[in-house]
Design a protein around this motif. Structure first.
Motif, PDB file in Angstrom:
ATOM      1  N   GLY A 264      11.798   9.967   0.627  1.00 33.19           N
ATOM      2  CA  GLY A 264      12.038  11.408   0.588  1.00 33.19           C
ATOM      3  C   GLY A 264      13.197  11.790   1.493  1.00 33.19           C
ATOM      4  N   ARG A 265      13.205  11.180   2.662  1.00 34.01           N
ATOM      5  CA  ARG A 265      14.288  11.445   3.618  1.00 34.01           C
ATOM      6  C   ARG A 265      15.644  11.051   3.024  1.00 34.01           C
ATOM      7  N   ILE A 266      15.694   9.856   2.454  1.00 35.45           N
ATOM      8  CA  ILE A 266      16.960   9.368   1.890  1.00 35.45           C
ATOM      9  C   ILE A 266      17.400  10.265   0.736  1.00 35.45           C
ATOM     10  N   ALA A 267      16.451  10.612  -0.138  1.00 32.49           N
ATOM     11  CA  ALA A 267      16.803  11.470  -1.273  1.00 32.49           C
ATOM     12  C   ALA A 267      17.330  12.819  -0.788  1.00 32.49           C
ATOM     13  N   GLY A 268      16.654  13.408   0.200  1.00 30.54           N
ATOM     14  CA  GLY A 268      17.084  14.701   0.727  1.00 30.54           C
ATOM     15  C   GLY A 268      18.472  14.630   1.334  1.00 30.54           C
ATOM     16  N   MET A 269      18.721  13.540   2.058  1.00 25.58           N
ATOM     17  CA  MET A 269      20.041  13.372   2.670  1.00 25.58           C
ATOM     18  C   MET A 269      21.109  13.193   1.600  1.00 25.58           C
ATOM     19  N   ALA A 270      20.780  12.429   0.564  1.00 25.52           N
ATOM     20  CA  ALA A 270      21.752  12.219  -0.518  1.00 25.52           C
ATOM     21  C   ALA A 270      22.029  13.532  -1.241  1.00 25.52           C
ATOM     22  N   MET A 271      20.973  14.300  -1.501  1.00 23.69           N
ATOM     23  CA  MET A 271      21.133  15.554  -2.242  1.00 23.69           C
ATOM     24  C   MET A 271      21.960  16.569  -1.468  1.00 23.69           C
ATOM     25  N   SER A 272      21.806  16.562  -0.141  1.00 22.31           N
ATOM     26  CA  SER A 272      22.546  17.541   0.658  1.00 22.31           C
ATOM     27  C   SER A 272      23.828  16.944   1.223  1.00 22.31           C
ATOM     28  N   GLU A 273      24.191  15.765   0.732  1.00 19.23           N
ATOM     29  CA  GLU A 273      25.440  15.092   1.120  1.00 19.23           C
ATOM     30  C   GLU A 273      25.553  14.926   2.624  1.00 19.23           C
ATOM     31  N   ASP A 274      24.468  14.514   3.224  1.00 18.22           N
ATOM     32  CA  ASP A 274      24.447  14.252   4.659  1.00 18.22           C
ATOM     33  C   ASP A 274      25.322  13.037   4.952  1.00 18.22           C
ATOM     34  N   PRO A 275      26.311  13.187   5.843  1.00 16.30           N
ATOM     35  CA  PRO A 275      27.199  12.046   6.106  1.00 16.30           C
ATOM     36  C   PRO A 275      26.482  10.867   6.769  1.00 16.30           C
ATOM     37  N   CYS A 276      25.303  11.113   7.303  1.00 18.59           N
ATOM     38  CA  CYS A 276      24.570  10.021   7.970  1.00 18.59           C
ATOM     39  C   CYS A 276      23.689   9.241   7.004  1.00 18.59           C
ATOM     40  N   LEU A 277      23.811   9.519   5.736  1.00 17.38           N
ATOM     41  CA  LEU A 277      22.978   8.847   4.731  1.00 17.38           C
ATOM     42  C   LEU A 277      23.071   7.326   4.863  1.00 17.38           C
ATOM     43  N   LYS A 278      21.908   6.702   4.864  1.00 17.99           N
ATOM     44  CA  LYS A 278      21.871   5.235   4.869  1.00 17.99           C
ATOM     45  C   LYS A 278      21.090   4.753   3.659  1.00 17.99           C
ATOM     46  N   SER A 279      21.335   3.516   3.304  1.00 18.48           N
ATOM     47  CA  SER A 279      20.650   2.986   2.132  1.00 18.48           C
ATOM     48  C   SER A 279      19.209   2.622   2.451  1.00 18.48           C
ATOM     49  N   TYR A 280      18.401   2.683   1.424  1.00 15.01           N
ATOM     50  CA  TYR A 280      16.992   2.289   1.518  1.00 15.01           C
ATOM     51  C   TYR A 280      16.914   0.788   1.824  1.00 15.01           C
ATOM     52  N   ASN A 281      16.059   0.468   2.778  1.00 17.01           N
ATOM     53  CA  ASN A 281      15.934  -0.934   3.183  1.00 17.01           C
ATOM     54  C   ASN A 281      15.137  -1.768   2.193  1.00 17.01           C
ATOM     55  N   GLY A 282      14.441  -1.114   1.332  1.00 16.02           N
ATOM     56  CA  GLY A 282      13.548  -1.831   0.423  1.00 16.02           C
ATOM     57  C   GLY A 282      12.115  -1.701   0.897  1.00 16.02           C
ATOM     58  N   GLY A 283      11.229  -1.670  -0.061  1.00 17.58           N
ATOM     59  CA  GLY A 283       9.826  -1.442   0.255  1.00 17.58           C
ATOM     60  C   GLY A 283       9.168  -2.667   0.861  1.00 17.58           C
ATOM     61  N   ILE A 284       8.291  -2.405   1.821  1.00 20.72           N
ATOM     62  CA  ILE A 284       7.490  -3.444   2.466  1.00 20.72           C
ATOM     63  C   ILE A 284       6.045  -2.964   2.385  1.00 20.72           C
ATOM     64  N   PRO A 285       5.133  -3.849   1.968  1.00 23.48           N
ATOM     65  CA  PRO A 285       3.740  -3.384   1.970  1.00 23.48           C
ATOM     66  C   PRO A 285       3.265  -3.090   3.395  1.00 23.48           C
ATOM     67  N   ILE A 286       2.731  -1.922   3.604  1.00 23.17           N
ATOM     68  CA  ILE A 286       2.214  -1.553   4.926  1.00 23.17           C
ATOM     69  C   ILE A 286       0.871  -0.882   4.732  1.00 23.17           C
ATOM     70  N   ASN A 287      -0.062  -1.229   5.557  1.00 24.45           N
ATOM     71  CA  ASN A 287      -1.378  -0.649   5.414  1.00 24.45           C
ATOM     72  C   ASN A 287      -2.053  -0.560   6.766  1.00 24.45           C
ATOM     73  N   THR A 288      -2.532   0.607   7.097  1.00 27.09           N
ATOM     74  CA  THR A 288      -3.441   0.708   8.238  1.00 27.09           C
ATOM     75  C   THR A 288      -4.757   1.199   7.664  1.00 27.09           C
ATOM     76  N   TYR A 289      -5.806   0.515   7.963  1.00 23.78           N
ATOM     77  CA  TYR A 289      -7.076   0.796   7.290  1.00 23.78           C
ATOM     78  C   TYR A 289      -8.205   0.730   8.307  1.00 23.78           C
ATOM     79  N   THR A 290      -8.901   1.838   8.463  1.00 29.98           N
ATOM     80  CA  THR A 290     -10.025   1.886   9.390  1.00 29.98           C
ATOM     81  C   THR A 290     -11.326   1.862   8.598  1.00 29.98           C
ATOM     82  N   PHE A 291     -12.201   0.962   8.947  1.00 33.19           N
ATOM     83  CA  PHE A 291     -13.490   0.868   8.236  1.00 33.19           C
ATOM     84  C   PHE A 291     -14.590   0.645   9.265  1.00 33.19           C
ATOM     85  N   TYR A 292     -15.638   1.401   9.170  1.00 30.20           N
ATOM     86  CA  TYR A 292     -16.772   1.278  10.085  1.00 30.20           C
ATOM     87  C   TYR A 292     -16.298   1.125  11.537  1.00 30.20           C
ATOM     88  N   GLY A 293     -15.316   1.922  11.919  1.00 26.36           N
ATOM     89  CA  GLY A 293     -14.836   1.921  13.305  1.00 26.36           C
ATOM     90  C   GLY A 293     -13.952   0.741  13.663  1.00 26.36           C
TER      91      GLY A 293
END
Lengths: 422, 450
Positions: free
Chosen positions: A301-330
């Motif tokens: 979302g950040r990258i898309a917003g920066m691209a849409m508003s022509e933010d000069p600091c726009l950087k390319s997406y690094n690529g997706g990495i699976p990330i998960n934080t999961y709390t179960f029974y404490g």
């Protein structure tokens, strides 16, 4: 015909992050958020906590009307996009209204994937993706006695825990042989699974539901091995799929999701997509993947917003990495990056450092390749996932720090990151 | 309007890893010494790396980001940036313990605390951080420069745009800040030097300021302001008298009228903007030029290796006049400067106030224009410049610790006018700095006794 310089479809993390990025660059350009949801913005991720009662439905808004007023944003809930005409820079809503845009962001998220199980379409079942779903599930859980949860992904596992804690007799049916595939290896998944078993949840892993039948007071689920299960509450949580139906006929290229480049641009001029709806670059390979995880939605979302508003600091997406934080029974389970070499392409020349203490429910697995961190997963192991993410994304060379890192990933990770920032 | 916020700063060079800050934080937040509760984590390197240099001490804590990813990642709206204080607040009633905030943080600033069963993060103790107060080495500081910008952001800039200061000159920054804070009820005197030269007194009959400004002689600035003040007093108007003078207009040519006004305790604020020479007329040496400096009148060649004599310490000389208020300031420490400007203004209502502000000159000293503030900072960190204030009642007090200074050579090597220095000259300047500090410390001790 209405006009908005920036038109954003959707109102969850990717959309809101894009709004923040646009407003950073362009405080005045007209900006409109249209969402099929009827409420102020909320996150699908909070819904299991609405089910459990920990979160109140009126206390989960990510933004309120005051925020929209402050930033001159028009917020239009309860409207679906029917059609997009890229050549006219036009979006048509379900009430026939036409919206002209200069820049369009599609952040329509995902919806539950309903598996093609015989009889399911004739059966009453619940899903968990919207606030209405959560309220319905909470209500149902207070009346039902016996529940079947189809699918042991994040939604299913949260759902199962909530239902069990509400006093129901719960059975989880999962086609794959482990819970949370893709985030944890079978051993770690086993630890999580056994916590559920200990709390009285019946875990049926490696079982496929082949037939489901509506009954007077619920349903009956028949498994591949002939076993039948009965329940008065059926939660279908077999994954999600990007919502792309409105792309039909628009020329916007889709596969499993909307295909985007590393600036979140679609193949159509002035149309971007971000969040769970996309199929974007993978970090580890050249593939285009649907990740469907919250931190990635924020990033995109950040990258898309920066691209849409022509933010000069726009950087390319690094690529997706699976990330998960999961709390179960404490207990806390955290997974960043690759967790299971048997299913990926990294098996060659990778190093694995494993540390397990089943009695204390401790698990920690670190995967390196070429002295770079590829993935780390842990249960009840102290980690800073944000730092681990950066170590992977930046491909930081750990040659001199590997022993320290394996012994103390928390402290060493912090030290490495502090040094990197300096 | 953009907001600036106060912030905790950490200087690893000054930290010895004692852990006092962590204990103070644990005490403040959980009433125990157990470091698990500390929201600041000092990471002393237990196993020094094989290299010659010991790895510096690292630190993990919340940066109170302007664009916080922990907030963006929170699905429950439990985290938010407080726009008045700048801190990121955590709402326990909304938090669902999903830990997604910790995925967003690349600093280890918001972490799960297994003892209390939820994430914890620094809240700066509501602007009075416990960790900073106990740091015995000044490695942690609470920097309030940010709020300075917020405080003056809405005030009118009384200096016109388009002035012709050299690129990188910090005098423009100084004047804009100063006039915003002083306000329009002022008469400004700018004797010959860079400040009128850059357009303060204006061109073609128009001034460069939006307040009355005049261009006295180098020799009579203080006496002219004294006369104007007396006239205003006579007609019953309370107007601030402000001199913006260079070091030549203060310590050399302007000294006799300055000394006289200080002795008579005239009501004015006399500010010295010290660039260590006559920079606008061709970089000639002045009484403030340090030994060894290259200037056009103290060249480097066969006969000479830069200036042969030491600079005089004008701030100290003014202190000996027993003025209402005397202080030194550096623009790399804006919070300190503002504090002193406020005090100096108040003192100028009673009598003579003197502010000595250091103004490294990229053109005359030959360093890159982008590095002025860094040069300012190194001046202070090496004790080449010391920050202190004086009042007749309180005596001299340092406003920034002079202990554990950086080597002076680190400061000298970034500046072109010192490039030719040999080791003897560097040693001489280091001795000079050490002696100055010793002598100022003696004044400080005298103040403490009396």
């Amino acid at each position: 015909m209405q006009h908005s310089k920036y038109l954003i479809i959707g109102s969850s993390h990717a959309a809101l992050e894009a709004v923040a990025a646009i407003r950073m660059q362009d405080p005045d350009g007209s900006l409109t958020l249209i969402t099929r949801d009827k409420h102020l913005p909320y996150s699908p991720t909070v819904l299991p906590y609405v089910v459990s009662g920990r979160s109140q439905p009126d206390n989960i808004n990510l933004k309120d009307q005051a925020y929209f007023d402050l930033h001159a944003i028009e917020f239009i809930p309860g409207r679906k996009v029917e059609k997009i005409e890229p050549e006219n820079h036009c979006v048509i809503l379900d009430n026939g209204q036409q919206w002209q845009y200069d820049k369009l962001l599609l952040a329509t998220g995902a919806s539950p994937l309903i598996p093609p199980i015989s009889g399911l379409d004739q059966t009453e079942f619940l899903v968990l993706r919207t606030l209405e779903d959560a309220i319905a599930l909470r209500q149902a859980s207070s009346q039902a006695k016996k529940a079947i949860v189809l699918g042991a992904g994040l939604v299913g596992m949260h759902g199962a825990e909530n239902l069990a804690e509400a006093g129901l007799d719960v059975t989880v049916v999962e086609m794959q042989t482990q819970v949370l595939p893709g985030y944890f290896d079978p051993q770690a998944a086993g630890l999580i699974e056994s916590a559920f078993s200990q709390h009285g949840v019946t875990m049926k892993m490696g079982h496929r539901a082949v037939r489901i039948e509506q009954q007077d007071n619920g349903c009956q689920v028949e498994l591949e091995n002939g076993e039948t299960l009965e329940a008065d509450l059926l939660l279908v949580s077999t994954g999600v799929k990007p919502v792309t139906d409105y792309c039909a006929g628009s020329g916007i290229e889709t596969d499993q999701g909307i295909l985007v480049d590393d600036h979140m641009a679609t193949n159509q001029t002035d149309i971007w997509a971000a969040g769970d709806v996309t199929q974007a670059g993978d970090f580890y390979s050249n593939a285009q993947v649907v990740t469907g995880i919250l931190p990635d939605a924020v990033e995109q979302g950040r990258i898309a917003g920066m691209a849409m508003s022509e933010d000069p600091c726009l950087k390319s997406y690094n690529g997706g990495i699976p990330i998960n934080t999961y709390t179960f029974y404490g207990q806390q389970a955290i997974s960043v990056g690759v967790s299971d070499l048997s299913t990926g392409t990294l098996a060659d020349c990778s190093e694995v450092e494993l540390s397990v203490d089943t009695d204390n429910g401790f698990f920690q697995k670190i995967i390196f390749k070429d002295n770079q961190l590829q993935g780390i997963s842990g249960i009840n192991a102290a980690l800073d996932p944000g730092i681990m993410w950066q170590l992977i994304l930046r491909r930081i060379d750990l040659a001199d720090d590997k022993a320290d890192f394996v012994a103390k990933p928390l402290e060493t990770g912090r030290r490495l990151m502090s040094r990197t920032w300096r | 309007m953009a907001l600036g916020y106060n912030t905790i700063t950490f200087n690893p060079d000054k930290c010895d890893g004692c852990g006092d800050c962590m204990r103070a934080c644990s005490q403040a937040k959980a009433g125990t010494d157990d470091p698990v509760h500390s929201r600041i984590q000092i990471l002393a390197n237990e196993t020094p790396s094989t290299g010659e240099q010991q790895s510096p001490i690292e630190m993990a804590m919340c940066r109170q980001c302007g664009d916080p990813k922990c907030v963006s990642n929170c699905p429950a709206a439990a985290l938010s940036k407080d726009l008045s204080s700048g801190t990121i607040d955590w709402d326990s009633s909304k938090c669902v313990n999903c830990l997604l905030c910790t995925v967003g943080c690349a600093f280890g600033g918001i972490t799960y605390n297994v003892e209390v069963g939820h994430v914890t993060k620094c809240d700066t103790c509501d602007g009075n951080p416990a960790c900073v107060k106990v740091c015995p080495h000044g490695a942690l500081e609470y920097n309030t420069s940010g709020s300075v910008y917020t405080r003056i952001g809405d005030k009118e800039d009384l200096f016109v745009p388009g002035l012709s200061a050299c690129q990188g000159c910090n005098s423009e920054l100084l004047i804009r800040h100063t006039l915003r804070n002083v306000g329009s009820n002022v008469v400004v005197a700018t004797p010959p030097g860079c400040i009128p030269g850059m357009g303060t007194v204006g061109y073609n009959g128009k001034t460069g300021t939006k307040v009355p400004v005049f261009h006295p002689l180098l020799t009579n600035t203080a006496s002219m302001l004294a006369g104007i003040k007396k006239q205003y007093n006579r007609v019953g108007r309370d107007v601030t008298m402000l001199a913006l003078a260079g070091d030549g207009g203060v310590g050399d040519v302007g000294f006799q009228s300055l000394s006289g006004a200080a002795e008579r305790n005239e009501q004015q604020l006399f500010m010295c903007v010290d660039n260590e020479g006559y920079m606008n007329t061709g970089m000639q040496s002045s009484g403030s030029t340090p030994a060894g400096s290259w200037t056009s009148t103290t060249p480097v060649g066969k006969e000479m290796q830069g200036k042969r004599t030491d600079a005089k310490n004008m701030a100290r000389i003014m202190m000996m006049h027993n003025c209402e208020y005397v202080a030194t300031a550096s623009l790399s420490f804006m919070d300190d400067y503002y504090d002193k400007l406020d005090k100096a203004l108040a003192a100028s209502k009673r009598g003579f106030a003197y502010l000595h502000v250091y103004a490294p000159c990229p053109t005359g000293w030959r360093f890159p224009a982008a590095e002025t503030i860094e040069v300012c900072r190194k001046q202070v960190e090496s004790n080449f410049v010391t920050l202190w204030e004086f009042t007749p009642d309180q005596g001299l007090q340092f406003t920034r610790s002079v202990d554990k200074p950086a080597p002076l050579a680190d400061y000298l090597k970034q500046i072109g006018k010192y490039r030719h220095l040999n080791q003897d000259q560097i040693d001489h300047l280091q001795r000079r700095v050490d002696n100055q500090v010793k002598s100022l410390k003696a004044f400080e001790q005298t103040s403490a006794v009396s």
